[in-house]
Design an enzyme around this catalytic site. Structure first.
Site, PDB file in Angstrom:
ATOM      1  N   LYS A  46       0.848  -1.149   0.031  1.00  0.00           N
ATOM      2  CA  LYS A  46      -0.022  -0.014   0.240  1.00  0.00           C
ATOM      3  C   LYS A  46       0.661   1.478  -0.026  1.00  0.00           C
ATOM      4  O   LYS A  46       0.403   2.380  -0.146  1.00  0.00           O
ATOM      5  CB  LYS A  46      -0.968   0.089   1.206  1.00  0.00           C
ATOM      6  CG  LYS A  46      -2.095  -1.079   1.012  1.00  0.00           C
ATOM      7  CD  LYS A  46      -2.999  -0.615  -0.256  1.00  0.00           C
ATOM      8  CE  LYS A  46      -4.180  -1.813  -0.350  1.00  0.00           C
ATOM      9  NZ  LYS A  46      -4.934  -1.353  -1.565  1.00  0.00           N
ATOM     10  N   SER A 274      -2.487 -13.168   3.209  1.00  0.00           N
ATOM     11  CA  SER A 274      -2.737 -12.930   1.813  1.00  0.00           C
ATOM     12  C   SER A 274      -1.801 -13.382   0.969  1.00  0.00           C
ATOM     13  O   SER A 274      -1.961 -13.850  -0.085  1.00  0.00           O
ATOM     14  CB  SER A 274      -3.397 -11.419   1.688  1.00  0.00           C
ATOM     15  OG  SER A 274      -1.763 -10.614   1.872  1.00  0.00           O
TER      16      SER A 274
HETATM   17  N1  PMP Z   1      -3.136  -8.254   0.910  1.00  0.00           N
HETATM   18  C1  PMP Z   1      -2.943  -7.430   2.350  1.00  0.00           C
HETATM   19  C2  PMP Z   1      -2.314  -7.625   3.678  1.00  0.00           C
HETATM   20  C3  PMP Z   1      -3.462  -6.062   2.215  1.00  0.00           C
HETATM   21  O1  PMP Z   1      -3.489  -5.053   3.253  1.00  0.00           O
HETATM   22  C4  PMP Z   1      -4.359  -5.799   1.011  1.00  0.00           C
HETATM   23  C5  PMP Z   1      -4.916  -4.435   0.757  1.00  0.00           C
HETATM   24  N2  PMP Z   1      -6.094  -4.566   1.163  1.00  0.00           N
HETATM   25  C6  PMP Z   1      -4.246  -6.653  -0.074  1.00  0.00           C
HETATM   26  C7  PMP Z   1      -3.584  -8.068   0.146  1.00  0.00           C
HETATM   27  C8  PMP Z   1      -5.051  -6.527  -1.234  1.00  0.00           C
HETATM   28  O2  PMP Z   1      -4.493  -5.414  -1.971  1.00  0.00           O
HETATM   29  P1  PMP Z   1      -5.628  -4.588  -3.197  1.00  0.00           P
HETATM   30  O3  PMP Z   1      -6.402  -3.899  -2.179  1.00  0.00           O
HETATM   31  O4  PMP Z   1      -4.567  -3.779  -3.987  1.00  0.00           O
HETATM   32  O5  PMP Z   1      -6.279  -5.835  -3.697  1.00  0.00           O
END
Ligand code: PMP
Length: 326
Positions: A46, A274
């Site tokens: 981010k 994630s």
């Molecule tokens: N993994 C984590 C730990 C995140 O904080 C995020 C952002 N919400 C994402 C994946 C996914 O990214 P995006 O919002 O660009 O889909």
């Protein structure tokens, strides 16, 4: 290009140009590579949108120097925006539902941002409403709205995607990434399809999340522990474009946790849930290419590991599945 081999003027110069590292558990002849986003200064993917979105908003006069960004966020986005805001003479206010990780809230405050909590029972919707109300009350304030702002996708189209292709000399067969806002995947996919319209694109979500509905699948909604990806209401994920996606891969909490533990033990990678989910899905796509079930223009798969497990130690990320709070 930032090489990291010479002195830099600002921490913002260290955003992006993260390493692309092979994940060895995949098939030998279809390598999987992951972009390690914890190498960013705020330690997550981010940071890219924090820097990119604030810079563009300043350029377009949507935001004045000395102005304020107000964003409803549970975590990494707040940290990414706080890093950039602090260096670009912008104030940052984050509206966070109470139940979210205290570590992340402490980091936002340490970076000079103001954190306002909303009641847990009001959910993310309550935080979004409060953010808009605050922005109206505050002179020179804007809500970047990562869930709807095309600049979120553009950040990855301009940086993450090109970096992946450059590292592999354009030989990218498939792109696989988890979807929260879907900014990461959409930006990479858009870039990839421009390089080669046949690039295979897979979105990753937790089992229980409903992105798969957008591609016509009949899926059950449920709670899940994987943090940062997934949706309970795809109509709020305005950036997700099903036309850019060949498949939505759903990963169970247990499989994601087993994989993040394996990544630490066997590959020296301290990544969170994630990333565990992305790794499982990327390997499945690589196996599909190897077995002839997935058509891709090259024998390679790229994915994204969005952040580090250190941010989730207090939630028991390395404990037993039952003791992991998610
Ligand atoms: N993994 C984590 C730990 C995140 O904080 C995020 C952002 N919400 C994402 C994946 C996914 O990214 P995006 O919002 O660009 O889909």
């Amino acid at each position: 290009m930032t090489t990291h081999l010479e002195p830099l003027d600002s921490v913002l110069d260290t955003v992006g140009q993260t390493p692309l590292v092979r994940v060895h558990a995949g098939p030998d002849d279809v390598p999987v590579y992951a972009k390690l986003e914890s190498f960013n200064p705020g330690a997550s993917v981010k940071d890219r949108i924090g820097k990119y979105m604030i810079e563009r908003m300043l350029e377009r006069d949507d935001l004045e120097p000395g102005g304020t960004v107000v964003e409803p966020t549970a975590g990494n986005t707040g940290i990414g925006f706080a890093v950039a805001a602090g260096q670009l003479d912008v104030n940052a206010v984050f509206v966070v539902p109470e139940r979210f990780s205290l570590e992340k809230q402490q980091l936002m405050r340490a970076l000079g941002a103001e954190v306002i909590n909303t009641p847990t029972e009001d959910g993310m919707g309550g935080a979004i409403d409060r953010a808009h109300q605050l922005a109206e009350e505050t002179e020179g304030a804007v809500v970047p709205q990562q869930f709807a702002n095309p600049l979120n996708v553009e950040a990855h189209y301009e940086t993450t995607g090109p970096e992946m292709f450059e590292a592999l000399d354009g030989e990218v067969g498939a792109v696989v990434a988890g979807c929260g806002t879907a900014g990461t995947l959409m930006g990479i996919a858009k870039y990839a399809r421009e390089q080669d319209p046949d690039t295979y694109v897979a979105a990753v979500e937790p089992e229980g999340s409903l992105y798969a509905e957008t591609t016509g699948a009949d899926v059950e909604e449920a709670e899940y522990k994987i943090e940062g990806i997934g949706t309970h209401d795809p109509s709020t994920n305005e950036l997700f474009d099903p036309d850019l996606v060949d498949d939505v891969v759903r990963v169970a909490d247990r499989a994601a946790q087993d994989e993040l533990k394996r990544l630490a033990r066997e590959e020296g990678q301290l990544v969170a849930s994630s990333a565990g989910a992305a790794s499982v899905a990327a390997r499945a796509v690589a196996e599909g290419i190897r077995d002839g079930n997935v058509d891709a223009p090259h024998d390679s798969v790229v994915t994204v590991f969005p952040d580090s497990s250190e941010r989730y130690l207090s939630k028991g990320i390395y404990r037993s599945f039952e003791d992991w709070e998610g």
